[in-house]
Design an enzyme around this catalytic site. Structure first.
Site, PDB file in Angstrom:
ATOM      1  CG  ASP A  84      -1.854   1.184   1.295  1.00  0.00           C
ATOM      2  OD1 ASP A  84      -1.773   2.058   0.412  1.00  0.00           O
ATOM      3  OD2 ASP A  84      -2.673   1.231   2.230  1.00  0.00           O
ATOM      4  CB  ILE A  85       2.142   3.522  -2.659  1.00  0.00           C
ATOM      5  CG1 ILE A  85       0.895   4.159  -3.268  1.00  0.00           C
ATOM      6  CG2 ILE A  85       2.657   2.373  -3.511  1.00  0.00           C
ATOM      7  CD1 ILE A  85       1.202   4.997  -4.499  1.00  0.00           C
ATOM      8  CG  ASN A 112      -1.009   1.258 -12.272  1.00  0.00           C
ATOM      9  OD1 ASN A 112      -1.423   1.964 -13.176  1.00  0.00           O
ATOM     10  ND2 ASN A 112      -1.814   0.487 -11.534  1.00  0.00           N
ATOM     11  CB  SER A 158      -2.864  11.329 -15.710  1.00  0.00           C
ATOM     12  OG  SER A 158      -4.079  11.637 -16.377  1.00  0.00           O
ATOM     13  CE1 TYR A 210      -5.895   9.956 -10.744  1.00  0.00           C
ATOM     14  CE2 TYR A 210      -6.009  11.191 -12.800  1.00  0.00           C
ATOM     15  CZ  TYR A 210      -5.674  10.042 -12.110  1.00  0.00           C
ATOM     16  OH  TYR A 210      -5.101   8.976 -12.786  1.00  0.00           O
ATOM     17  CB  VAL A 212      -3.230  19.340  -8.531  1.00  0.00           C
ATOM     18  CG1 VAL A 212      -2.028  19.873  -7.749  1.00  0.00           C
ATOM     19  CG2 VAL A 212      -4.020  20.507  -9.114  1.00  0.00           C
ATOM     20  CE  LYS A 214      -2.107   9.704 -11.439  1.00  0.00           C
ATOM     21  NZ  LYS A 214      -1.233   8.538 -11.149  1.00  0.00           N
ATOM     22  CB  VAL A 245      -7.174   3.174 -19.867  1.00  0.00           C
ATOM     23  CG1 VAL A 245      -7.340   1.660 -19.894  1.00  0.00           C
ATOM     24  CG2 VAL A 245      -5.856   3.564 -20.539  1.00  0.00           C
ATOM     25  CB  THR A 247      -9.865   1.598 -15.618  1.00  0.00           C
ATOM     26  OG1 THR A 247      -9.891   3.019 -15.351  1.00  0.00           O
ATOM     27  CG2 THR A 247      -8.716   1.287 -16.560  1.00  0.00           C
TER      28      THR A 247
END
Length: 289
Positions: A84-85, A112, A158, A210, A212, A214, A245, A247
């Site tokens: 778990d990062i 990822n 991203s 999200y 920011v 990335k 993608v 997902t």
């Protein structure tokens, strides 16, 4: 069994991460780096989901048809390990495991793992940046010493983190001027403070945690690559966008399948990229940030 190459994929129990693991196994036999058996660690924070993902790959029709796995006489073996990062203890525990199990180092790390939350407020921003930026940064710093001299680190950014019109000219220039990890981290802190004050748009930021986060990953990866190069390191460190993608994160929308989204990160891990490092890639080529 002994392995000549070892790789790690974080956040790999579904979506792009799972597709990356599959395509590493499929592409490795044709890779110029192929010099014997490859061990791939599929990592995820949820043990049940991680083990289910591993079983799905062991029964995967693409892998079976290609005879990619060692169980079918191929070159790749896939194992699951918890990671778990967003948890410092989890990162440290896995790094210690890699050190004890693969003392000569691992060949590549593909970061990822990441999250995308609903809504927008200070708590959402803190949680998102905590995983996507700070978690990826800590994982990068902790795993770098575990890489072999010619290893590779790939961080998934991203296009949402592309420095386009959603940022003011001043914020964009500050990102491009950032040279070190502390420079980038200060930008993440500025965004967080602006959101807490309720005036992020006035300060030139989008109301999009999200995106920011990335942007931070892309800038941080560039800074880490520069620092490693200054030390004389030969490790290749790059960020990339897998594309839009289909997902869970995109709610099934998107122009690419997960396998198509896996192409660029897999290329950065396995192909000859001419020694290029510190770049942002999309569609299997470097692009302007």
């Amino acid at each position: 069994m002994s392995y000549t190459r070892v790789g790690v994929v974080t956040g790999a129990n579904k979506g792009i991460g799972l597709a990356i693991v599959r395509n590493l196994a499929l592409q490795y036999p044709k890779s110029p780096l192929n010099n014997g058996p490859l061990l791939i660690y599929l990592t995820a924070r949820d043990n049940t989901k991680g083990e289910e993902a591993l079983r799905s790959l062991q029964q995967d029709s693409q892998l079976t048809k290609a005879k990619a796995l060692t169980s079918d006489g191929g070159l790749a073996e896939i194992k699951y390990h918890t990671l778990d990062i967003a948890d410092s203890k989890s990162i440290a525990s896995f790094a210690e495991y890699l050190q004890n199990t693969h003392g000569d180092g691992v060949d590549f790390i593909i970061n990822n793992a990441g999250i995308a939350m609903q809504g927008f407020d200070a708590n959402v921003v803190k949680t998102t940046l905590g995983c996507n930026y700070y978690g990826t940064l800590e994982a990068s710093n902790t795993f770098l010493p575990r890489l072999k001299e010619t290893g590779r680190l790939v961080n998934l950014g991203s296009m949402s983190g592309h420095l386009n019109s959603q940022f003011s000219d001043a914020v964009r220039e500050d990102f491009l001027a950032s040279k070190t990890v502390p420079d980038v981290t200060k930008l993440m802190e500025r965004f967080t403070s602006a959101v807490e004050a309720g005036n992020e748009k006035k300060q030139g930021w989008p109301s999009a945690e999200y995106a920011v986060s990335k942007s931070g990953v892309i800038g941080m990866t560039r800074a880490v690559a520069a620092a490693e190069k200054a030390k004389g390191s030969k490790v290749l460190i790059n960020s990339c966008c897998p594309g839009w993608v289909q997902t869970d994160m995109t709610k099934g929308k998107g122009a690419k399948t997960p396998d198509e989204g896996a192409k660029t990160p897999v290329m950065l891990a396995l192909e000859d990229i001419g020694g290029r490092s510190g770049l942002f890639w999309q569609h299997e080529r470097p692009i302007d940030w």
